[in-house]
Write a protein that holds these residues in place. Structure first.
Motif, short mmCIF file in Angstrom:
data_model
loop_
_atom_site.label_atom_id
_atom_site.label_comp_id
_atom_site.label_asym_id
_atom_site.label_seq_id
_atom_site.Cartn_x
_atom_site.Cartn_y
_atom_site.Cartn_z
N GLN A 19 0.82 -1.36 0.14
CA GLN A 19 0.08 0.09 -0.20
C GLN A 19 1.21 1.23 0.00
OE1 GLN A 19 -3.03 -0.33 -0.28
NE2 GLN A 19 -3.15 -3.12 -0.44
N GLU A 21 0.24 4.28 -1.50
CA GLU A 21 0.40 5.59 -1.32
C GLU A 21 -0.36 5.86 0.06
OE1 GLU A 21 -3.98 8.42 -3.34
OE2 GLU A 21 -3.43 5.98 -3.32
N ALA A 22 -1.18 5.03 0.82
CA ALA A 22 -1.17 5.15 2.18
C ALA A 22 0.20 5.46 2.90
CB ALA A 22 -2.17 3.88 2.43
N LEU A 74 -6.55 10.97 2.22
CA LEU A 74 -7.14 9.49 3.02
C LEU A 74 -8.15 8.30 2.61
CD1 LEU A 74 -7.09 10.77 6.73
CD2 LEU A 74 -5.41 9.46 5.70
N ALA A 77 -6.34 6.74 -0.32
CA ALA A 77 -5.16 6.25 -0.30
C ALA A 77 -5.00 4.42 0.73
CB ALA A 77 -4.40 6.51 0.99
N PHE A 79 -7.83 4.81 3.71
CA PHE A 79 -8.05 4.97 4.70
C PHE A 79 -9.70 4.82 4.99
CE2 PHE A 79 -4.09 5.99 5.12
CZ PHE A 79 -3.45 4.96 6.74
N HIS A 99 -6.46 1.72 7.90
CA HIS A 99 -6.12 0.72 6.42
C HIS A 99 -6.51 -0.07 7.05
CE1 HIS A 99 -5.43 -0.37 2.84
NE2 HIS A 99 -4.27 1.08 2.43
#
Length: 468
Positions: A19, A21-22, A74, A77, A79, A99
């Motif tokens: 992940q 991007e997160a 958020l 990504a 979340f 997430h």
């Protein structure tokens, strides 16, 4: 869905992916806090130097003023907002974003204008404050053994650096401990620390353990019982592993304890696997993915996670291809004479859940810094068995435990080991436990099944003892 169908689904249901991007969003917020507030930056530098870990490995949560921009980032990504009661806990309204597919700290969005906060978790707030020379006793909130206890380490008009200690909940619940709960906590912790692990039979020892768990749950609830049980398990393992004691001492110089643990690993016999899994489930753990390393490897593993405490367990067992789709955790496995790596370890040392204690604890580190720091303390590590950009793993060299004569001769008489191997085990012992160094990046929540197969093979007592 039948239990067998559920068991088969567990092989493919949990497919974890990176992940980036997160993780990138979280790392950007951490970096912004480090640049803007020097106490956080200095703490991060000290972490790497003294413990071989990263700030990310200890973060409990990050709090940020709620804006349309941060909410959009958020959500993009991955979340998602959770139902929480932040206002009751922190005095300001807000929403927690988590997430589900990543190992990343939650983000708590508060009202615009509120302070930006970074909270680290430690086994004990008091130990943390004392170790870091912080004596803001007026900021301490929560009685000992409350669900959550916290204190301000440093703050200014716009930022707040906080330490948090948790007992049974990683959310926003803030339940004060009553005198009865405090006494119950201490009583049941003593019982877990002193539990009888080696009785006349394994079945009897499992029954005693189950009684202790049931008794604690009746007084404290499932989640706090889970925290207590694994606290005692880490202590038992640590007493039997030098690398663990060295790393724990480094962590304790900063008052942190084992709050960076990733997962606890148990090696189980085929005979008792169906007893171990239900006891873990009684502690609130839920079956997650299952591994099977292939016919040649001859072993499998059930991963379990406790959603409220964050405790993760790897339960390893010798297994055949035709068994992996069955209900291996709740139905007895058929006896067999051939012992794989896991089964032999259990025969040499006892059940990890009972006599032997955990095979290893895996914690999160900055990989290279950790290996260098451990080497400076005289602790060697084995060749890394996972070396991806998003996941790096290595065992410390195994701690050698003595082998009881009754165990060695029983294996010899059963034809499970040779006379030469028996002589070596009885004279020199056999490898028992490790500390595992792990670095996760991109929020990756999974494990390397191929690498695990290799390290299981490489930690076979027959192989390692011959090299001693």
């Amino acid at each position: 869905m039948t239990q067998s169908a559920k068991s088969s689904a567990s092989l493919t249901e949990f497919t974890w992916s990176q992940q980036p991007e997160a993780a990138g969003l979280v790392n950007d917020l951490i970096q912004e806090l480090r640049v803007a507030f020097d106490p956080i930056d200095q703490f991060a530098i000290k972490l790497k130097q003294q413990t071989g870990t990263r700030l990310l490995d200890w973060i409990d949560h990050i709090a940020w003023p709620a804006t349309d921009d941060i909410i959009a980032k958020l959500r993009a990504a991955g979340f998602e907002p959770q139902k929480t009661d932040i206002a009751a806990t922190y005095g300001v309204p807000g929403t927690t974003f988590r997430h589900a597919g990543a190992i990343l700290p939650p983000l708590r969005l508060n009202t615009v204008g509120s302070k930006k906060r970074l909270a680290v978790r430690a086994d004990s707030v008091i130990e943390f404050l004392a170790a870091n020379g912080t004596h803001q006793s007026e900021s301490l909130q929560g009685l000992p053994f409350s669900v959550m206890r916290r204190a301000t380490v440093a703050d200014d008009a716009q930022h707040e650096f906080v330490v948090i200690e948790r007992h049974g909940d990683r959310g926003d619940r803030d339940e004060a401990a009553t005198p009865e709960k405090i006494v119950g906590w201490l009583t049941h912790l003593e019982r877990f620390r002193l539990r009888a692990r080696d009785l006349d039979s394994d079945q009897q020892a499992f029954e005693v353990t189950e009684w202790l768990i049931d008794s604690a749950i009746a007084d404290l609830g499932v989640d706090q019982t889970c925290e207590l049980f694994f606290l005692a398990e880490r202590e038992y393992w640590q007493r039997r592993n030098k690398a663990a004691r060295v790393q724990k001492a480094l962590n304790d110089l900063m008052g942190l304890g084992w709050a960076n643990h990733d997962h606890h690993t148990y090696r189980c016999s085929r005979e008792n696997f169906h007893r171990v899994i239900p006891l873990l489930e009684k502690l609130g753990l839920q079956c997650r993915e299952r591994f099977y390393a292939g016919k040649e490897a001859g072993w499998g593993a059930q991963v379990l996670e406790q959603p409220r405490t964050g405790i993760i367990v790897f339960a390893d067992v010798d297994l055949s291809a035709e068994e992996i789709h069955g209900d291996i955790g709740h139905q007895p496995l058929k006896p067999r004479t051939e012992l794989g790596t896991v089964g032999l370890w259990v025969e040499l040392h006892g059940e990890a859940f009972l006599q032997a204690g955990m095979h290893h604890l895996e914690c999160q580190f900055e990989f290279d810094a950790s290996l260098d720091l451990l080497a400076a303390q005289g602790i060697k590590t084995m060749k890394p068995f996972t070396d991806f950009p998003f996941l790096r793993q290595a065992f410390t060299e195994g701690e050698v435990w003595p082998v009881a004569p009754r165990r060695g001769y029983r294996l010899l008489n059963a034809g499970s080991i040779t006379k030469e191997q028996a002589d070596q085990f009885l004279a020199r012992g056999a490898v028992g436990s490790h500390l595992e160094v792990l670095e996760r990046n991109d929020g990756y929540k999974g494990f390397n099944q191929t690498g695990i197969n290799e390290i299981i093979r490489d930690t076979d007592p027959r192989k390692l003892t011959a090299a001693l």
